[in-house]
Design a protein around this motif. Structure first.
Motif, mmCIF file in Angstrom:
data_model
loop_
_atom_site.group_PDB
_atom_site.id
_atom_site.type_symbol
_atom_site.label_atom_id
_atom_site.label_comp_id
_atom_site.label_asym_id
_atom_site.label_seq_id
_atom_site.Cartn_x
_atom_site.Cartn_y
_atom_site.Cartn_z
ATOM 1 N N LEU A 435 0.780 -1.157 0.028
ATOM 2 C CA LEU A 435 -0.023 -0.005 0.005
ATOM 3 C C LEU A 435 0.990 1.197 0.010
ATOM 4 N N PRO A 436 1.738 1.602 -1.235
ATOM 5 C CA PRO A 436 2.579 2.574 -1.336
ATOM 6 C C PRO A 436 1.693 3.980 -1.068
ATOM 7 N N THR A 437 0.412 4.206 -1.281
ATOM 8 C CA THR A 437 -0.073 5.513 -1.293
ATOM 9 C C THR A 437 -0.904 5.659 0.287
ATOM 10 N N ASP A 438 -0.813 4.485 1.040
ATOM 11 C CA ASP A 438 -1.462 4.804 2.281
ATOM 12 C C ASP A 438 -0.702 5.652 3.278
ATOM 13 N N LEU A 439 -1.775 6.655 4.269
ATOM 14 C CA LEU A 439 -1.085 7.739 4.872
ATOM 15 C C LEU A 439 -0.056 7.270 5.789
ATOM 16 N N GLY A 440 -0.694 6.021 6.461
ATOM 17 C CA GLY A 440 0.164 5.476 7.587
ATOM 18 C C GLY A 440 1.609 4.838 7.045
ATOM 19 N N LYS A 442 3.241 6.208 4.231
ATOM 20 C CA LYS A 442 3.935 7.270 3.860
ATOM 21 C C LYS A 442 4.584 8.034 5.295
ATOM 22 N N VAL A 443 3.935 8.059 6.233
ATOM 23 C CA VAL A 443 4.445 8.625 7.435
ATOM 24 C C VAL A 443 5.705 7.625 7.830
ATOM 25 N N ALA A 444 5.362 6.334 8.062
ATOM 26 C CA ALA A 444 6.419 5.531 8.559
ATOM 27 C C ALA A 444 7.614 5.587 7.664
ATOM 28 N N ALA A 445 7.429 5.639 6.283
ATOM 29 C CA ALA A 445 8.669 5.681 5.311
ATOM 30 C C ALA A 445 9.287 6.901 5.768
ATOM 31 N N GLU A 446 8.916 8.095 5.807
ATOM 32 C CA GLU A 446 9.451 9.364 5.957
ATOM 33 C C GLU A 446 10.162 9.147 7.291
ATOM 34 N N ASN A 447 9.653 8.714 8.334
ATOM 35 C CA ASN A 447 10.403 8.614 9.563
ATOM 36 C C ASN A 447 11.547 7.516 9.430
ATOM 37 N N LEU A 448 11.588 6.722 8.631
ATOM 38 C CA LEU A 448 12.658 5.708 8.486
ATOM 39 C C LEU A 448 13.599 5.885 7.407
ATOM 40 N N GLY A 449 13.254 7.285 6.843
ATOM 41 C CA GLY A 449 14.279 7.445 5.635
ATOM 42 C C GLY A 449 14.193 6.533 4.297
ATOM 43 N N HIS A 474 4.487 -3.916 10.099
ATOM 44 C CA HIS A 474 5.417 -3.447 10.676
ATOM 45 C C HIS A 474 5.648 -1.731 10.277
ATOM 46 N N LEU A 475 5.495 -1.456 9.180
ATOM 47 C CA LEU A 475 5.205 0.068 9.020
ATOM 48 C C LEU A 475 4.290 0.669 9.976
ATOM 49 N N TRP A 476 2.977 -0.106 9.805
ATOM 50 C CA TRP A 476 2.103 0.687 10.608
ATOM 51 C C TRP A 476 2.159 0.507 12.109
ATOM 52 N N ALA A 477 2.934 -0.449 12.522
ATOM 53 C CA ALA A 477 3.426 -0.392 14.016
ATOM 54 C C ALA A 477 4.134 0.491 14.449
ATOM 55 N N THR A 478 4.672 1.291 13.733
ATOM 56 C CA THR A 478 5.486 2.720 14.003
ATOM 57 C C THR A 478 4.872 3.667 14.482
ATOM 58 N N GLY A 479 3.470 3.646 14.174
ATOM 59 C CA GLY A 479 2.718 4.697 14.640
ATOM 60 C C GLY A 479 1.835 4.772 15.554
ATOM 61 N N ASP A 480 1.442 5.713 16.391
ATOM 62 C CA ASP A 480 0.505 5.685 17.648
ATOM 63 C C ASP A 480 -0.871 5.562 17.355
ATOM 64 N N HIS A 481 -1.296 4.136 16.995
ATOM 65 C CA HIS A 481 -2.851 4.150 16.549
ATOM 66 C C HIS A 481 -3.316 2.974 17.321
ATOM 67 N N ALA A 482 -4.741 2.752 17.505
ATOM 68 C CA ALA A 482 -5.100 1.849 18.415
ATOM 69 C C ALA A 482 -5.022 0.433 17.862
#
Length: 488
Positions: A435-440, A442-449, A474-482
């Motif tokens: 899911l390269p267009t998913d917002l979560g 994208k945010v994880a990708a930016e934080n990981l470089g 794993h990328l989704w898990a880098t965010g703060d979500h329920a």
């Protein structure tokens, strides 16, 4: 795997549980077959024979080991990783298609002749669809014999046997015990068709329950799903009637409590729960492959054994994916709850707060768009999707051709790559959906470089194949979500 004799021998001699379900070891000197991790002293190499399925070992005349219970080992991860004919057939057999529609029905769903299906299953698994379904019926029979006090005639019928004689003969040949002897050894507690059956669902360790149960609960639809007393509970629509299941993670297995309308649905219910929780995955193989990427390695080390939360009803999930387009999790739940209240079939749940089955596509084809509180374009997308599902134009079942389903979904108005890949990951079970267009993401990708542009991130993801669905987790898990936290 089972053709690599030297590798199989090493797995048996080291009692490696990672290979349980990949192959089975038959012992010529004893006439039994075992899982690789059987705790008994390994047999002499010259007495070992290896089979790709329990059905093949049974067909060759071997009985199931009473110590390691190979018939109850986790299923082969191949059937959820692959999209070829054999894998599709195995998913359909696990879903009970042979028992309800016969081998001709299985072949029709796959789009092949009966002869072609039988030939390919025999070539790869050493057993045809009838033998594989027979092995599955034997396991269902064992569960009912050991976990209930139902009369044996009822157990035979619920397990899918045509007669009490074939039931007795199969149990005796597979387990080297009569049904009565099996029950005497198990000493089951009292249970009837109106009470819940308790079943243990094995898995290959490790298993990280956080995102698995967290995602299911955070996105759960009121009335259809709930978290109660440390268990995820939901309603199931099964071939012979509705059911309720409660799934509770433990360190060694997932405890499942099933309340069925008809016991003939036991095997199908177990299969769907295993798919929901991705219990037949090989987490060590997935983690080892992904940890080769230095960006992913810390994520893998932090959350080993992460699974992909899937679904018990692919068509339900497709509808929910459309409802969730460009809205929050809470808004998607609200839309889904309204559909359920208006069109779902009521169920009784004395043990909790479940009230409905999710509506079928057929029941949604007459939706009044004016009553849907969503943009006009999404209304059109939803009504077009449910018609395509009801008419069979889009197949999301366990035997679906993943590539063809993607093409047909993309052809529908309002369904783009995000929805298609979300459905592929969770409804079809494709381990390589991304899911390269998913917002979560994208945010994880930016934080990981990592690259954030969809094309660049997709190109960067090539080394992660065929496990990109797990990377998404794993990328989704880098965010703060329920969705990343299992409720306490």
């Amino acid at each position: 795997m089972f053709t690599e004799t030297e590798r199989c021998v090493r797995a048996v001699q080291s009692k490696d549980a990672r290979f349980d379900g990949w192959f089975y070891t038959a012992v010529l000197s004893t006439g039994i077959y075992c899982r690789p991790s059987c705790p008994v002293v390994p047999p002499k190499v010259e007495n070992m024979r290896f089979y790709p399925s329990a059905a093949a070992a049974q067909q060759a005349g071997f009985r199931a080991c009473k110590r390691c219970r190979p018939d109850a080992s986790p299923g082969s991860p191949q059937w959820n990783e692959r999209a070829d004919l054999v894998a599709r057939a195995m998913r359909l057999i696990a879903d009970g298609v042979v028992d309800t529609e016969g081998v001709p029905g299985l072949a029709a769903r796959l789009g092949y002749s009966v002869r072609q299906v039988e030939r390919q299953l025999l070539a790869e698994l050493g057993a045809g669809p009838l033998a594989i379904a027979r092995a599955q019926r034997a396991q269902t029979a064992r569960l009912l014999i050991e976990t209930s006090t139902l009369p044996m005639t009822d157990v035979a019928q619920a397990s899918g046997f045509a007669s009490i004689r074939s039931f007795n003969d199969t149990v005796r040949s597979v387990f080297a015990l009569t049904p009565t002897e099996l029950r005497a050894k198990a000493k089951p507690s009292s249970a009837t068709p109106t009470t819940a059956l308790s079943v243990r669902l094995p898995f290959r360790a490790p298993l990280l329950p956080d995102n698995l149960f967290g995602h299911l609960v955070a996105t759960g639809i009121p009335g259809v799903e709930e978290w109660r007393d440390g268990a995820y509970r939901r309603t199931l629509r099964l071939p012979h009637g509705p059911a309720v299941v409660a799934l509770r993670p433990t360190p060694d297995y997932v405890a499942a409590q099933l309340t069925l309308t008809d016991l003939r649905d036991l095997s199908t219910a177990i299969s769907r729960c295993r798919r929901l929780l991705d219990l037949d995955a090989d987490p060590e193989a997935v983690d080892e492959a992904l940890a080769e990427d230095p960006v992913l390695a810390p994520l893998i080390a932090k959350g080993p054994g992460r699974r992909v939360p899937r679904t018990v009803d692919p068509e339900e999930f497709a509808v929910r994916a459309v409802l969730g387009q460009q809205v929050s999790t809470a808004a998607a739940r609200t839309h889904a709850a309204r559909l359920v209240a208006a069109h779902g079939d009521p169920v009784s749940d004395p043990a909790g707060g479940l009230t409905h089955l999710f509506p079928t596509p057929e029941s949604l084809t007459g939706l009044d768009q004016e009553k849907l509180a969503m943009p006009a374009t999404r209304k059109r997308t939803l009504t077009t999707l449910v018609r395509a599902l009801a008419d069979g134009e889009v197949d999301l079942g366990p035997g679906a051709d993943w590539a063809r389903t993607r093409e047909r979904l993309l052809a529908l108005p309002g369904i783009g790559p995000w929805t298609v890949e979300t459905v592929a990951m969770r409804a079809l079970g494709d381990p390589d959906a991304f899911l390269p267009t998913d917002l979560g993401i994208k945010v994880a990708a930016e934080n990981l470089g990592l690259p954030t542009a969809p094309a660049a991130l997709t190109a960067r993801s090539e080394p992660w194949r065929p496990w990109r669905s797990y990377v998404v987790q794993h990328l989704w898990a880098t965010g703060d979500h329920a969705v990343n936290t299992m409720p306490s």
